[in-house]
Design a protein around this motif. Structure first.
Motif, PDB file in Angstrom:
ATOM      1  N   ILE A 177      38.136  40.026  26.677  1.00  0.00           N
ATOM      2  CA  ILE A 177      37.491  39.474  27.876  1.00  0.00           C
ATOM      3  C   ILE A 177      36.020  39.193  27.609  1.00  0.00           C
ATOM      4  O   ILE A 177      35.481  38.150  28.017  1.00  0.00           O
ATOM      5  CB  ILE A 177      37.658  40.451  29.064  1.00  0.00           C
ATOM      6  CG1 ILE A 177      39.137  40.539  29.463  1.00  0.00           C
ATOM      7  CG2 ILE A 177      36.807  40.010  30.247  1.00  0.00           C
ATOM      8  CD1 ILE A 177      39.434  41.624  30.482  1.00  0.00           C
ATOM      9  N   THR A 181      34.215  35.586  27.725  1.00  0.00           N
ATOM     10  CA  THR A 181      33.257  35.390  28.818  1.00  0.00           C
ATOM     11  C   THR A 181      31.814  35.286  28.336  1.00  0.00           C
ATOM     12  O   THR A 181      31.057  34.409  28.790  1.00  0.00           O
ATOM     13  CB  THR A 181      33.362  36.550  29.828  1.00  0.00           C
ATOM     14  OG1 THR A 181      34.726  36.702  30.233  1.00  0.00           O
ATOM     15  CG2 THR A 181      32.487  36.284  31.049  1.00  0.00           C
ATOM     16  N   TYR A 182      31.431  36.174  27.406  1.00  0.00           N
ATOM     17  CA  TYR A 182      30.016  36.263  27.007  1.00  0.00           C
ATOM     18  C   TYR A 182      29.757  35.924  25.538  1.00  0.00           C
ATOM     19  O   TYR A 182      28.607  35.914  25.104  1.00  0.00           O
ATOM     20  CB  TYR A 182      29.481  37.673  27.290  1.00  0.00           C
ATOM     21  CG  TYR A 182      29.560  38.059  28.739  1.00  0.00           C
ATOM     22  CD1 TYR A 182      28.711  37.488  29.689  1.00  0.00           C
ATOM     23  CD2 TYR A 182      30.503  38.984  29.184  1.00  0.00           C
ATOM     24  CE1 TYR A 182      28.790  37.844  31.030  1.00  0.00           C
ATOM     25  CE2 TYR A 182      30.593  39.347  30.517  1.00  0.00           C
ATOM     26  CZ  TYR A 182      29.736  38.773  31.429  1.00  0.00           C
ATOM     27  OH  TYR A 182      29.819  39.133  32.757  1.00  0.00           O
ATOM     28  N   ARG A 270      41.203  36.046  24.966  1.00  0.00           N
ATOM     29  CA  ARG A 270      41.600  36.996  26.001  1.00  0.00           C
ATOM     30  C   ARG A 270      43.028  37.506  25.750  1.00  0.00           C
ATOM     31  O   ARG A 270      43.300  38.706  25.798  1.00  0.00           O
ATOM     32  CB  ARG A 270      41.509  36.337  27.379  1.00  0.00           C
ATOM     33  CG  ARG A 270      41.662  37.288  28.566  1.00  0.00           C
ATOM     34  CD  ARG A 270      41.705  36.485  29.857  1.00  0.00           C
ATOM     35  NE  ARG A 270      40.496  35.698  30.031  1.00  0.00           N
ATOM     36  CZ  ARG A 270      39.448  36.097  30.761  1.00  0.00           C
ATOM     37  NH1 ARG A 270      39.477  37.259  31.372  1.00  0.00           N
ATOM     38  NH2 ARG A 270      38.389  35.315  30.885  1.00  0.00           N
TER      39      ARG A 270
END
Length: 416
Positions: A177, A181-182, A270
């Motif tokens: 994740i 996301t980052y 993910r």
């Protein structure tokens, strides 16, 4: 006289109560956290590193090669770590080793975050991290029995495996994740933080085991030779160590997983995190069952049979193009892996003479690092032939080794 349902319930309740009493042992909760953090850090590092190297190089071979570097150092130096574990304060050896790993992890996170990272940087730092683990891991594993005693070793090992696999389940999922996301840097900062917790946990560990420094390093190498002769001449220990070498076939799986996630199942970073976490989830469930039951019967036999279940899981995953079926297959493999890990490592301490435990554990750590060859082999087969073939080879190879152990060692089969 037959047992009534009430009697069975009382026995089960008594078993659970006896298992939970282990938390009252001074220092054990800290040891549990420290070892769980090490396992979690290892899994998250493999996940984050695999995805980063695949992005940088688009090569399954290099994914396997980079992830193999710590294992190569562990393979060569773990027997020396076993001697250190038998000669010096195990708590301090483990503490200092984990601190070095944490420092190196912060350095890698900085390189990734600054954009300066190259795939070969991960090879170099991987070797250095592997050296630190090689010299300290036998101490961190052997100290478990120093803290809890021989009679609680199976409960401690199953609980250790339970908590470790909770981290193995949650860590890669969070890592996937974070990457999605980052970006890649975020997961490497997480790895550094996990290893920091793992090192600080040893500050709270208490044990009455005193260092046993005898002679210089010439004497130390003689002790290492004694440990090797003892392990080879003791049938059940010899076959347990041979069984641990079977992780070369587990290593084949690792560089193949990101390829399946990206190209076959098409679930991205993910999804790759959840696939990696599914293994930990299965191992968590299996180890938790062992802990609640208060033990495991026929541990020698279970160490063999669990390999066949892992092989089935690998084969189903290889054939699957459905994400849900793939998750279930990896979960089943992980459950069998949890049984395998609990049984093998409990036996490697309870079936060994006290004065040899550190050296045997060092040899076990070295045997486990045959996984490094599996990482390179898996990546090579996936690049040159196919990812599915790599997984089928993994399943067949480990099954043949387990079958050989069953056939050749009645002592291993009969170990309780």
């Amino acid at each position: 006289m037959e047992s009534t349902p009430d009697t069975k319930n009382k026995l089960k309740s008594s078993s659970i109560k006896a298992s939970l009493e282990i938390f009252a042992i001074q220092g054990f909760p800290f040891l549990l956290i420290a070892n769980a953090a090490a396992f979690m850090g290892f899994q998250v590092r493999n996940m984050g590193q695999s995805w980063l190297v695949l992005e940088l190089t688009d090569s399954s071979f290099l994914v396997g090669l980079v992830n193999a570097m710590p294992a190569m150092a562990l393979l060569v130096l773990s027997p020396i770590g076993g001697v250190i574990a038998d000669r010096y304060d195990r708590r301090l050896v483990a503490l200092y080793g984990r601190l070095v790993v944490a420092i190196m992890s912060y350095f890698v996170a900085f390189l990734v975050g600054s954009g300066a990272i190259e795939w070969w940087h991960l090879m170099v730092t991987g070797v250095l991290i592997g050296i630190a683990f090689a010299l300290s891991n036998p101490a961190s594993q052997t100290i478990v029995m120093d803290v809890v005693g021989r009679e609680r070793m199976v409960a401690a090992q199953s609980l250790n495996t339970t908590v470790s696999n909770l981290g193995n389940m949650i860590g890669p999922a969070i890592g996937g994740i974070l990457v999605a996301t980052y970006g890649n840097a975020s997961v490497f900062w997480l790895i550094a933080a996990i290893y920091t917790v793992g090192s600080l946990g040893f500050i709270g560990v208490k044990t009455k085991k005193m260092p046993n420094v005898q002679g210089g390093w010439q004497s130390g190498f003689e002790q290492m030779s004694q440990g090797m002769r003892y392990s080879w001449n003791t049938s059940q220990i010899r076959w347990l160590l041979i069984m641990t070498m079977g992780v070369i076939f587990w290593g084949i799986l690792q560089p193949v997983l990101p390829i399946y996630a990206r190209d076959i199942l098409e679930v991205g970073a993910r999804g790759f995190g959840f696939i990696s976490g599914a293994w930990g989830a299965g191992a968590l469930v299996a180890a938790l069952v062992v802990f609640v039951l208060g033990g495991m019967p026929k541990k020698g036999l279970m160490s063999i049979l669990s390999v066949f279940v892992m092989a089935i899981g690998h084969s189903v995953f290889a054939a699957s193009t459905n994400y849900s079926i793939s998750l279930i297959a990896i979960f089943v493999s992980g459950a069998a892996g949890g049984i395998w890990m609990t049984s093998v490592f409990a036996l490697l301490q309870t079936a060994v003479a006290d004065e040899m435990r550190g050296r045997v554990m060092g040899l076990a750590m070295s045997s486990l690092m045959m996984m490094g060859f599996g990482l390179v082999l898996g990546g090579t087969i996936a690049d040159l032939l196919s990812p599915a073939l790599a997984l089928y080879i993994s399943a067949i190879g480990w099954s043949l080794l387990a079958g050989l152990a069953y056939w050749r060692s009645s002592e291993l089969r009969s170990l309780e």
